[in-house]
Motif scaffolding. Structure first.
Motif, PDB file in Angstrom:
ATOM      1  N   GLU A 349       1.259 -13.312  -8.279  1.00 30.83           N
ATOM      2  CA  GLU A 349       2.601 -13.859  -8.090  1.00 30.83           C
ATOM      3  C   GLU A 349       3.654 -12.918  -8.682  1.00 30.83           C
ATOM      4  N   SER A 350       3.364 -12.350  -9.852  1.00 34.65           N
ATOM      5  CA  SER A 350       4.310 -11.413 -10.469  1.00 34.65           C
ATOM      6  C   SER A 350       4.453 -10.145  -9.633  1.00 34.65           C
ATOM      7  N   LEU A 351       3.335  -9.661  -9.090  1.00 32.87           N
ATOM      8  CA  LEU A 351       3.394  -8.475  -8.244  1.00 32.87           C
ATOM      9  C   LEU A 351       4.178  -8.747  -6.967  1.00 32.87           C
ATOM     10  N   TRP A 352       4.102  -9.970  -6.463  1.00 35.74           N
ATOM     11  CA  TRP A 352       4.883 -10.333  -5.272  1.00 35.74           C
ATOM     12  C   TRP A 352       6.381 -10.319  -5.571  1.00 35.74           C
ATOM     13  N   VAL A 353       6.754 -10.705  -6.792  1.00 35.30           N
ATOM     14  CA  VAL A 353       8.168 -10.642  -7.178  1.00 35.30           C
ATOM     15  C   VAL A 353       8.654  -9.195  -7.116  1.00 35.30           C
ATOM     16  N   VAL A 354       7.851  -8.281  -7.615  1.00 38.08           N
ATOM     17  CA  VAL A 354       8.193  -6.853  -7.545  1.00 38.08           C
ATOM     18  C   VAL A 354       8.311  -6.415  -6.082  1.00 38.08           C
ATOM     19  N   PHE A 355       7.337  -6.825  -5.270  1.00 36.86           N
ATOM     20  CA  PHE A 355       7.315  -6.459  -3.856  1.00 36.86           C
ATOM     21  C   PHE A 355       8.551  -6.989  -3.124  1.00 36.86           C
ATOM     22  N   ARG A 356       8.905  -8.245  -3.367  1.00 38.06           N
ATOM     23  CA  ARG A 356      10.079  -8.843  -2.707  1.00 38.06           C
ATOM     24  C   ARG A 356      11.367  -8.133  -3.112  1.00 38.06           C
ATOM     25  N   THR A 357      11.459  -7.744  -4.371  1.00 37.30           N
ATOM     26  CA  THR A 357      12.648  -7.032  -4.839  1.00 37.30           C
ATOM     27  C   THR A 357      12.759  -5.671  -4.160  1.00 37.30           C
ATOM     28  N   LEU A 358      11.629  -4.988  -3.999  1.00 43.11           N
ATOM     29  CA  LEU A 358      11.639  -3.713  -3.277  1.00 43.11           C
ATOM     30  C   LEU A 358      12.096  -3.903  -1.831  1.00 43.11           C
ATOM     31  N   LEU A 359      11.643  -4.972  -1.194  1.00 41.63           N
ATOM     32  CA  LEU A 359      12.041  -5.238   0.187  1.00 41.63           C
ATOM     33  C   LEU A 359      13.553  -5.386   0.313  1.00 41.63           C
ATOM     34  N   GLU A 360      14.163  -6.132  -0.618  1.00 40.69           N
ATOM     35  CA  GLU A 360      15.604  -6.343  -0.534  1.00 40.69           C
ATOM     36  C   GLU A 360      16.375  -5.058  -0.822  1.00 40.69           C
ATOM     37  N   MET A 361      15.716  -4.093  -1.470  1.00 43.19           N
ATOM     38  CA  MET A 361      16.332  -2.789  -1.702  1.00 43.19           C
ATOM     39  C   MET A 361      16.143  -1.854  -0.512  1.00 43.19           C
ATOM     40  N   GLY A 362      15.409  -2.326   0.494  1.00 42.79           N
ATOM     41  CA  GLY A 362      15.190  -1.511   1.676  1.00 42.79           C
ATOM     42  C   GLY A 362      13.975  -0.611   1.580  1.00 42.79           C
ATOM     43  N   VAL A 363      13.116  -0.848   0.583  1.00 45.10           N
ATOM     44  CA  VAL A 363      11.929  -0.013   0.382  1.00 45.10           C
ATOM     45  C   VAL A 363      10.772  -0.565   1.211  1.00 45.10           C
ATOM     46  N   ALA A 365       7.132  -1.008   1.506  1.00 45.88           N
ATOM     47  CA  ALA A 365       5.949  -0.943   0.640  1.00 45.88           C
ATOM     48  C   ALA A 365       4.884  -1.891   1.177  1.00 45.88           C
ATOM     49  N   ASP A 366       3.618  -1.585   0.870  1.00 47.32           N
ATOM     50  CA  ASP A 366       2.518  -2.458   1.283  1.00 47.32           C
ATOM     51  C   ASP A 366       2.515  -3.705   0.411  1.00 47.32           C
ATOM     52  N   ARG A 367       2.243  -4.849   1.044  1.00 45.25           N
ATOM     53  CA  ARG A 367       2.178  -6.102   0.302  1.00 45.25           C
ATOM     54  C   ARG A 367       1.025  -6.037  -0.702  1.00 45.25           C
ATOM     55  N   PRO A 368       1.278  -6.334  -1.980  1.00 50.60           N
ATOM     56  CA  PRO A 368       0.217  -6.245  -2.989  1.00 50.60           C
ATOM     57  C   PRO A 368      -0.828  -7.358  -2.830  1.00 50.60           C
ATOM     58  N   GLU A 389       1.291   1.049  -9.092  1.00 50.06           N
ATOM     59  CA  GLU A 389       1.480   2.482  -8.862  1.00 50.06           C
ATOM     60  C   GLU A 389       1.846   2.765  -7.409  1.00 50.06           C
ATOM     61  N   ARG A 390       1.217   2.051  -6.472  1.00 52.20           N
ATOM     62  CA  ARG A 390       1.525   2.238  -5.058  1.00 52.20           C
ATOM     63  C   ARG A 390       2.980   1.838  -4.762  1.00 52.20           C
ATOM     64  N   MET A 391       3.405   0.727  -5.337  1.00 53.01           N
ATOM     65  CA  MET A 391       4.782   0.286  -5.111  1.00 53.01           C
ATOM     66  C   MET A 391       5.775   1.245  -5.763  1.00 53.01           C
ATOM     67  N   LYS A 392       5.420   1.768  -6.919  1.00 55.87           N
ATOM     68  CA  LYS A 392       6.281   2.745  -7.602  1.00 55.87           C
ATOM     69  C   LYS A 392       6.447   3.998  -6.736  1.00 55.87           C
TER      70      LYS A 392
END
Length: 512
Positions: A349-363, A365-368, A389-392
């Motif tokens: 769930e925490s990794l999804w928060v990171v993933f969603r934030t990247l999406l709104e930034m236009g990045v 990234a692969d869904r964790p 690391e992949r999201m970074k």
């Protein structure tokens, strides 16, 4: 063309006034009424701007006629014409809003002067009404843009004190003491633009919240508390209305996360983080979830406090802090002896928060996702670190690829269009990036946020216009993009330290 109605029971008086006024005002349209009753009947079709009304007439008096006409047509002006110079008549006339008073007989010059003054006032009021109407039309068109910018600034700390106060004022007194955030996550395949437009229309109808800019298939809403309802019942009602909207947009589905209510604008971003956190798993049977309904677990309060900062860390590229937050989460659960299945879900769930934030930034990234069920905490740490690391890497690649060109294009666009209404949402559509990400990126590279840069461009253009004495300060304000001259003066003084009038006087004095 202005229209005048002359009301008098003596025809010679009416004809005499017409003859005098025709010389003074050849373009004025004039009609006559022989008494008060006739005037009342004539007004709906003729619609005069000004009425010269005799007081003493048989049947209905002039004062009675003024009262009847004025109650139905408050914009019509009146000048009373009478041979009776008494205080009582004057008092009644003033009480009814009569513009002026003419005594019989009056000299031609006095009549022309009195009527001319009234006609001048009518012309000025007509011009002011037209200007106000144009300003209101322009304001209605820009309100959605202002609204989206206010939400962006409140939720993501891009606050500029002068502009935020001004923008909140423009949006009107819809605010309440408490507010909460609802975050709509559009699921893959949804008709994003059509759905976003429908959501804005629905919130405008409800009149109890603001809609932010859509980014990364997320639509943030700030909803103001209604004191007559409980927080949960109000939120459930809004959810029901929003979910009904998606039924009208074929092929659209969404999940809504709901943060807790807070008592000030300064705290509202906490509600956003909660809404983001509880919408991390959109696969739940229900189409919405309250943050306060998150399942209790070992040391949950401590966990959520640190995790609320994850979106902020992602936007600032603070990957060490992100890794520390996730590692700390795992460590607390390990110490408490929690089951691995539960902990793996919480970490995801925490990794999804990171993933969603990247999406709104236009990045992109692969869904964790964990590819297997971990067997121990060491394995969990290793897998979580790999996913981070992949999201970074995706975030850094995106940044190095887009930022230099994007900032240059944004800067040039603002310089060329500074006199227009420019918002983060407008810029975002132009360069294809998230509004929130643009604001952060712009400030990092140029040292100022986009609103400050826009203000600088406008003020520099204003200084150029001030060199030409033919332009008034009001005209300059409009030319550089400010609809309110008083606000222009406030911003100019805050930016330069000098009032625009003083600056111009100095400028022109040096020039001479």
């Amino acid at each position: 063309m202005l229209k005048l109605l002359i009301v008098d029971d003596e025809q010679i008086e009416r004809e005499g006034l017409i003859a005098i006024l025709r010389k003074g005002f050849p373009d004025l349209v004039m009609e006559q009424a022989k008494n008060g009753r006739a005037a009342v009947e004539m007004v709906p079709s003729y619609r005069p701007d000004l009425v010269l009304m005799d007081i003493k007439m048989p049947g209905m008096s002039g004062l009675e006629a003024v009262e009847l006409i004025g109650s139905e047509y408050p914009d019509i002006k009146f000048i009373m014409v009478t041979a009776y110079d008494t205080f009582e008549y004057a008092r009644k006339a003033l009480k009814l809003g009569v513009k002026d008073y003419l005594l019989k007989p009056s000299k031609a010059g006095e009549i022309i002067e009195t009527v001319g003054k009234a006609l001048g006032d009518i012309e000025r009021e007509r011009t002011e009404r037209k200007t106000r109407t144009q300003e209101m039309d322009a304001l209605r068109k820009m309100l959605p843009i202002v609204e989206a910018d206010v939400v962006t600034q409140l939720l993501f700390d891009h606050v500029h004190e002068v502009h935020l106060d001004e923008m909140v004022g423009l949006l009107g007194a819809r605010t309440a003491k408490e507010a909460f955030v609802m975050l709509m996550m559009l699921l893959p395949g949804s008709s994003a633009d059509a759905f976003y437009a429908s959501v804005k229309d629905k919130m405008r109808q409800l009149g109890n919240g603001w809609v932010g800019a859509m980014s990364g298939r997320q639509i943030p809403l700030i909803v103001f508390r209604e004191p007559e309802k409980s927080y949960r019942s109000q939120a459930a009602s809004v959810v029901q209305q929003l979910l009904a909207v998606k039924q009208r947009v074929p092929g659209t589905d969404c999940f809504i996360g709901i943060g807790n209510p807070y008592g000030s604008f300064g705290q509202i971003r906490l509600s956003y983080r909660e809404a983001l956190f509880c919408s991390a798993d959109p696969g739940l049977p229900s189409r919405h979830r309250f943050f306060e309904d998150m399942p209790p677990s070992t040391d949950l309060k401590e966990d959520t406090r640190s995790e609320k900062r994850l979106p902020e860390h992602v936007r600032f590229g603070e990957w060490d802090q992100i890794a520390a937050a996730v590692s700390g989460l795992i460590g607390r659960y390990e110490t408490a002896g929690a089951g691995l299945v539960q902990v793996q879900q919480r970490v995801l769930e925490s990794l999804w928060v990171v993933f969603r934030t990247l999406l709104e930034m236009g990045v992109e990234a692969d869904r964790p996702l964990f590819s297997f069920q971990v067997q121990d905490y060491r394995q969990l740490r290793t897998e979580a670190q790999c996913l981070l690391e992949r999201m970074k890497e995706a975030a850094q690649a995106h940044r190095s690829r887009l930022e230099p060109d994007a900032v240059h294009e944004i800067k040039r666009y603002i310089q060329e269009h500074s006199q227009e209404e420019i918002s983060l949402e407008t810029i975002a559509k132009r360069v294809g990036l998230s509004p929130f990400y643009i604001s952060k990126m712009f400030k990092e590279q140029l040292g100022v946020n986009y609103i400050d840069f826009l203000t600088e461009c406008r003020i520099e253009k204003a200084k150029t216009f001030m060199l030409d004495p033919e332009f008034s300060l009001k005209e300059i304000a409009f030319e550089v993009g400010y609809n309110d001259p008083n606000y222009f003066s406030k911003v100019f003084k805050k930016t330069t330290g000098v009032a625009p009038t003083d600056y111009r006087n100095t400028l022109l004095g040096k020039k001479v």
